[in-house]
Design a protein around this motif. Structure first.
Motif, PDB file in Angstrom:
ATOM      1  N   ARG A 136       0.458   6.641  22.766  1.00  0.00           N
ATOM      2  CA  ARG A 136       0.322   7.970  21.930  1.00  0.00           C
ATOM      3  C   ARG A 136      -0.581   9.055  22.444  1.00  0.00           C
ATOM      4  NH1 ARG A 136       2.534   8.311  17.035  1.00  0.00           N
ATOM      5  NH2 ARG A 136       1.355   9.752  16.418  1.00  0.00           N
TER       6      ARG A 136
ATOM      7  N   TYR B 152       0.179  12.450  24.191  1.00  0.00           N
ATOM      8  CA  TYR B 152      -0.092  13.982  23.768  1.00  0.00           C
ATOM      9  C   TYR B 152      -0.870  14.568  24.846  1.00  0.00           C
ATOM     10  CZ  TYR B 152      -2.525  17.288  20.851  1.00  0.00           C
ATOM     11  OH  TYR B 152      -2.946  18.476  20.316  1.00  0.00           O
TER      12      TYR B 152
ATOM     13  N   VAL C  85      -3.337  10.425  17.103  1.00  0.00           N
ATOM     14  CA  VAL C  85      -2.982  11.190  15.867  1.00  0.00           C
ATOM     15  C   VAL C  85      -2.440  12.538  15.836  1.00  0.00           C
ATOM     16  CG1 VAL C  85      -3.716  11.596  13.245  1.00  0.00           C
ATOM     17  CG2 VAL C  85      -4.532   9.698  14.597  1.00  0.00           C
TER      18      VAL C  85
ATOM     19  N   SER D 172       1.599  13.317  16.037  1.00  0.00           N
ATOM     20  CA  SER D 172       2.037  13.299  14.841  1.00  0.00           C
ATOM     21  C   SER D 172       2.099  14.801  14.179  1.00  0.00           C
ATOM     22  CB  SER D 172       1.691  12.356  13.686  1.00  0.00           C
ATOM     23  OG  SER D 172       1.874  11.107  14.162  1.00  0.00           O
TER      24      SER D 172
ATOM     25  N   THR E 231      -0.866  16.421  13.103  1.00  0.00           N
ATOM     26  CA  THR E 231      -1.655  16.354  12.343  1.00  0.00           C
ATOM     27  C   THR E 231      -3.069  15.832  12.812  1.00  0.00           C
ATOM     28  OG1 THR E 231      -2.362  16.083   9.734  1.00  0.00           O
ATOM     29  CG2 THR E 231      -1.012  14.371  10.778  1.00  0.00           C
TER      30      THR E 231
ATOM     31  N   GLY F 104       2.469  12.003   7.229  1.00  0.00           N
ATOM     32  CA  GLY F 104       3.404  11.534   8.303  1.00  0.00           C
ATOM     33  C   GLY F 104       3.244   9.966   8.292  1.00  0.00           C
TER      34      GLY F 104
ATOM     35  N   PHE G 255       2.636   7.657  10.622  1.00  0.00           N
ATOM     36  CA  PHE G 255       1.681   7.051  11.489  1.00  0.00           C
ATOM     37  C   PHE G 255       0.291   7.457  11.044  1.00  0.00           C
ATOM     38  CE2 PHE G 255      -1.189   7.064  15.104  1.00  0.00           C
ATOM     39  CZ  PHE G 255      -0.870   5.812  15.587  1.00  0.00           C
TER      40      PHE G 255
END
Length: 559
Positions: free
Chosen positions: A63, A67, A255, A258, A260, A368, A370
């Motif tokens: 992830r 990002y 994070v 997501s 946030t 969210g 995750f």
């Protein structure tokens, strides 16, 4: 001397030490195949747990890469386009809280602030600096830097307005006093307010990289940035800070995918002015109270960044992580570095753990899925992280040194893989990352377990040794404190018993029928028959004899 890490000779020495220790563990284990075959229960238990933890770590790494490589570049292009269409933010206010910092640290911090405000003053309107200080020396040091800047920039250069306040009661009152001062000047709601600590240096161009995001639609209400650290202290402390910054960068990117975050760091975060204008935001920062099953409600002295994050999450505000803007923290280690590291871990891990429960209660729809599960994982990891070292501890007590060596070898190998992720995201190799990662995880989990029973006791060893405990005013304090120590000890004992039973070192389940089945079952004799070599001469008519059964030893007897 300031440094970011240990020199190469020491790096090579650490590599040699790790290789030597690994060979020692291999010799102690002997044959890995035979070890795994004879210890299959332990092997399966730890491997299953490892697959779970490694699956989560791999997901975080993937992830974060998405990002950084795909999502954030697109958001940056959108922000640049939005700034071109709507114009720059109308004003920038930098709010700094400092307390008895060393003069050279203050000089580096405020020189960077003035340089950054100069670079963006041509495109923005009003620029202002509001500082809450802790003593007269802080005021003198800041004034000295500011006056020198005005002389060097000339009478017609951009001169940000400087306001100094005095607040000695703590960081939260200082933050509130500084925000009240900002509000008194009637700031533009679409402006930005930069929250900074007095030991944080802005990298060149960092504000220029951040402010365009506040022109996006839907509106961004808060932004936090990447961090680096430089240390005046022992080399291993430098490596530890570097490791933590690299881990933080990875988790923040993960994070942020997501949409946030789970933290807005107090070292450097930027907020839309309309957030600061909201009185409920200031109330949350000024006095934040948490609930606890043993201590009822207690006040948080530190953890202001957790308070700001919770307010934004509860109000469904949009936040963003900017990985290419960097702030550098200066850590000055005076005295015992081990005590300083332990105090920092206790404060950082304790604040995260204490705030996670109210974040979980917000639910996955608001946070969210995750990020919400990430908060749950913070609590689960207390136990999962301690299973391995406690297994090795129990094995050592039972004289099974090969089992302890097997786990420690596994820890060395796997933590190097985890460290590789930190090398990539931190863009720096260090042989110290793996052993420091092992110790940080073990000690951090133990500290979180302690904090679960002593949530409000915190210690600061920078800028003077201080300890604060907001639960001292609670009713029945001695009794509650004794109960906290008791439940903490029982938790450790219960964890040890569960691990010992699960891996077969404490054979309660295997031996339970001997104690729970009654006297008849304990003395019962099972008969079995076999052909008698003497035929009917020694037995019955069928040539078989009755013998008491001898139960074979358990296959786990040598485990």
């Amino acid at each position: 001397m300031l440094r970011r890490g240990v020199a190469w000779p020491w790096q090579l020495a650490m590599l040699a030490a790790l290789v030597t220790v690994s060979f020692f563990f291999v010799r102690l284990i002997g044959s890995v195949d035979a070890w795994a075959a004879s210890r299959w229960k332990i092997f399966i238990s730890l491997t299953g747990l490892a697959f779970w933890r490694w699956g989560w770590a791999s997901l975080q790494f993937t992830r974060a890469a998405i990002y950084r490589g795909r999502v954030f570049p697109r958001i940056r292009r959108q922000a640049q386009l939005a700034e071109e269409l709507s114009g720059p933010v109308p004003e920038v206010t930098v709010m700094v809280v400092t307390y008895r910092e060393k003069e050279w640290v203050t000089a580096a911090v405020f020189e960077s602030i003035l340089a950054e405000l100069t670079t963006i003053s041509s495109s923005t309107g009003r620029a202002r600096i509001v500082v809450a200080t802790g003593c007269d020396d802080d005021d003198v040091h800041i004034r000295r830097v500011y006056d020198r800047f005005r002389r060097e920039s000339g009478p017609f250069g951009p001169h940000p307005e400087l306001t100094l306040l005095r607040e000695e009661r703590g960081k939260r009152p200082a933050l509130v006093a500084a925000m009240e001062e900002i509000i008194a000047a009637h700031p533009d709601p679409d402006g930005v307010v930069v929250f900074m600590d007095g030991d944080t240096v802005l990298a060149p161009g960092s504000l220029r990289k951040v402010v365009p995001f506040f022109r996006l639609t839907p509106a961004i209400d808060a932004v936090t940035t990447n961090e680096a650290g430089i240390v005046k202290g022992p080399g291993w402390f430098c490596e530890w800070i570097s490791l933590r910054m690299a881990q933080r960068h990875l988790y923040m990117c993960s994070v942020a995918l997501s949409g946030t975050l789970l933290c807005l760091t107090g070292r450097l975060s930027i907020y839309r002015a309309s957030v600061v204008l909201d009185p409920t935001f200031r109330d949350q920062v000024g006095r934040d109270v948490l609930d606890h099953w043993l201590w009822d409600t207690y006040e948080m002295f530190s953890g202001d960044d957790k308070s700001t994050w919770y307010w934004l999450a509860a109000h469904r505000r949009r936040v963003l992580y900017v990985p290419d803007a960097v702030a550098t923290t200066i850590e000055v280690v005076d005295g015992n570095a081990l005590r300083r590291a332990a105090a920092n871990l206790r404060r950082w891990s304790g604040n995260s753990f204490s705030n996670s429960w109210r974040g979980i209660r917000l639910g996955p729809r608001r946070l969210g899925l995750f990020p919400w599960w990430g908060l749950i994982d913070q609590r689960l990891s207390i136990v999962t992280t301690l299973v391995g070292p406690l297994t090795a501890f129990v094995a050592t007590l039972c004289g099974r040194y090969d089992i302890a060596a097997g786990y420690l070898l596994w820890a060395i190998v796997t933590r190097h893989l985890r460290a590789a992720a930190a090398w990539i995201h931190g863009r720096r190799f260090s042989a110290f990352y793996a052993p420091l990662l092992v110790l940080s995880e073990w000690i951090g989990s133990a500290i979180k377990l302690w904090v679960s029973f002593h949530p409000a006791r915190q210690t600061w060893l920078n800028r003077g040794a201080r300890m604060m405990d907001s639960t001292r005013a609670a009713g029945w304090y001695p009794l509650r404190r004794a109960l906290a120590y008791y439940t903490f000890a029982v938790s450790w004992a219960l964890l040890l018993v569960v691990i010992s039973v699960s891996i077969g070192f404490l054979p309660i389940l295997r031996e339970a029928p001997l104690f729970l089945g009654g006297s008849a079952s304990r003395h019962a004799v099972r008969t079995w028959t076999r052909p008698s070599p003497a035929g009917t001469a020694r037995g019955g008519a069928d040539g078989r004899v009755a013998r008491p059964a001898v139960w074979p030893a358990s296959s786990d007897a040598n485990d």
